[in-house]
Design a protein around this motif. Structure first.
Motif, PDB file in Angstrom:
ATOM      1  N   UNK A 127      61.077  75.950  -8.695  1.00 61.60           N
ATOM      2  CA  UNK A 127      62.935  75.686  -8.769  1.00 61.60           C
ATOM      3  C   UNK A 127      63.009  76.452  -9.611  1.00 61.60           C
ATOM      4  N   UNK A 128      61.912  75.519 -10.892  1.00 57.57           N
ATOM      5  CA  UNK A 128      62.236  76.262 -12.456  1.00 57.57           C
ATOM      6  C   UNK A 128      61.909  77.769 -12.730  1.00 57.57           C
ATOM      7  N   UNK A 129      61.285  77.844 -11.573  1.00 56.64           N
ATOM      8  CA  UNK A 129      60.962  79.592 -12.576  1.00 56.64           C
ATOM      9  C   UNK A 129      60.124  79.696 -12.666  1.00 56.64           C
TER      10      UNK A 129
ATOM     11  N   UNK B  39      52.880  72.252  -7.234  1.00 58.51           N
ATOM     12  CA  UNK B  39      53.931  71.527  -6.103  1.00 58.51           C
ATOM     13  C   UNK B  39      54.222  72.346  -5.254  1.00 58.51           C
ATOM     14  N   UNK B  40      53.987  72.172  -3.890  1.00 59.75           N
ATOM     15  CA  UNK B  40      54.247  72.695  -2.558  1.00 59.75           C
ATOM     16  C   UNK B  40      55.977  72.983  -1.963  1.00 59.75           C
ATOM     17  N   UNK B  41      56.343  73.741  -2.946  1.00 56.73           N
ATOM     18  CA  UNK B  41      57.873  73.540  -2.474  1.00 56.73           C
ATOM     19  C   UNK B  41      59.080  74.213  -1.499  1.00 56.73           C
ATOM     20  N   UNK B  42      57.728  74.642  -0.794  1.00 60.83           N
ATOM     21  CA  UNK B  42      58.096  75.567   0.587  1.00 60.83           C
ATOM     22  C   UNK B  42      57.690  77.037   0.333  1.00 60.83           C
TER      23      UNK B  42
ATOM     24  N   UNK C 284      56.004  82.292 -11.610  1.00 62.13           N
ATOM     25  CA  UNK C 284      55.456  83.118 -10.355  1.00 62.13           C
ATOM     26  C   UNK C 284      54.858  84.248 -10.097  1.00 62.13           C
ATOM     27  N   UNK C 285      55.762  85.487 -10.570  1.00 58.12           N
ATOM     28  CA  UNK C 285      55.669  86.569 -10.889  1.00 58.12           C
ATOM     29  C   UNK C 285      54.193  87.432 -11.552  1.00 58.12           C
ATOM     30  N   UNK C 286      53.032  86.796 -11.741  1.00 57.43           N
ATOM     31  CA  UNK C 286      52.386  87.183 -12.349  1.00 57.43           C
ATOM     32  C   UNK C 286      51.344  86.648 -10.912  1.00 57.43           C
TER      33      UNK C 286
END
Length: 288
Positions: free
Chosen positions: A60-62, A67-70, A256-258
């Motif tokens: 959620x914070x980009x 922590x798995x959030x979906x 996360x794009x990394x």
């Protein structure tokens, strides 16, 4: 009267079975080899699996979170929305391809000379090649920076490319020398007997024989160049490669794009390995 001895009959000896020697530990499959094998596989694959799984994590914070959030494919759909990330990846890919091509172009004649000919300084060249492989990255990086500064060449894209070529060539030479050592010059000599010039024999006979080794050497140089951080950090200047971007982003929170880029690179490498295996099996069936 001379007595004649009766003919001697050869009685076959009864077969005696050789004593069976039992050697403890020989040809016994203990569990330890399998355990070590799977531990090594786990150490290698677990980080890759984590990278692939969490590239689909809805953070959620980009910023990268474990922590798995979906599940989400948002990061793949917005792969280049992070400022500077796409440009850094393209820079790394371009430098890696150029370094691989130039390294093979330089390493091929050098490997042929070292493997097939004797010339003054051959031992010194061999020593330099292996010293380049053995030298620590921090030493290579600092020495390269000192050299560029001493000749007044500003650091940037060109210095990164030159440095990558410098350390890639040694690995290319080692790979190609192994390939050259496994080939015979008889076909080249036969081509010469049939009227081919030395250049024609090289182009039509030697190059096809060395093509698999050249491909392997080029892929090795490509892989070493695209993920190098230590040496590149000394000579990059204003240029930003993918490893440099990742290191900088890790301080403030990695996007996360990394992980998406890493997953794509791994997928491409896996695809190339599978295609290479299929091609080798096809060639083996053809020859068989």
């Amino acid at each position: 009267m001379t007595a004649v001895a009766p003919p001697r009959t050869t009685v076959p000896a009864s077969p005696v079975s050789a004593p069976v020697v039992h050697r403890h530990g020989v040809n016994r499959r203990g569990p330890w080899l399998a355990i070590v094998y799977w531990v090594v596989i786990a150490i290698t694959l677990v980080p890759i699996i984590y990278m692939i799984v969490y590239s689909f994590n809805d953070a959620p914070t980009n910023r990268l979170s474990f922590a798995w959030n979906g599940f989400t494919t948002y990061w793949y759909a917005n792969l280049v929305n992070v400022s500077g990330l796409g440009a850094a990846f393209v820079t790394s890919v371009v430098i890696a391809f150029l370094a691989a091509i130039v390294s093979v172009a330089i390493g091929l004649p050098l490997a042929l000379a070292l493997e097939r000919y004797k010339f003054p300084g051959r031992g010194a060249v061999n020593a330099v090649v292996f010293a380049d492989i053995a030298a620590p990255s921090i030493v290579v990086g600092s020495a390269s920076l000192s050299f560029f500064l001493s000749i007044g060449l500003g650091t940037g894209f060109l210095t990164v490319l030159l440095t990558h070529v410098a350390f890639d060539v040694a690995y290319v030479v080692v790979v190609l020398r192994a390939r050259i050592a496994g080939t015979s010059r008889a076909l080249e000599e036969a081509a010469g007997d049939l009227g081919a010039t030395p250049f024609q024999a090289f182009r039509l006979v030697t190059l096809p024989l060395l093509a698999p080794g050249m491909l392997a050497a080029g892929l090795l140089a490509l892989a070493m160049s695209i993920d190098d951080y230590v040496i590149t950090s000394f000579v990059a200047g204003p240029s930003v490669t993918f490893p440099l971007f990742v290191y900088g982003a890790a301080k403030a929170g990695m996007p996360p794009q990394v992980l998406c880029f890493g997953t794509l690179v791994f997928a491409v490498g896996l695809l190339v390995a599978l295609l290479n295996g299929a091609l080798n099996r096809r060639l083996a069936r053809t020859r068989g």
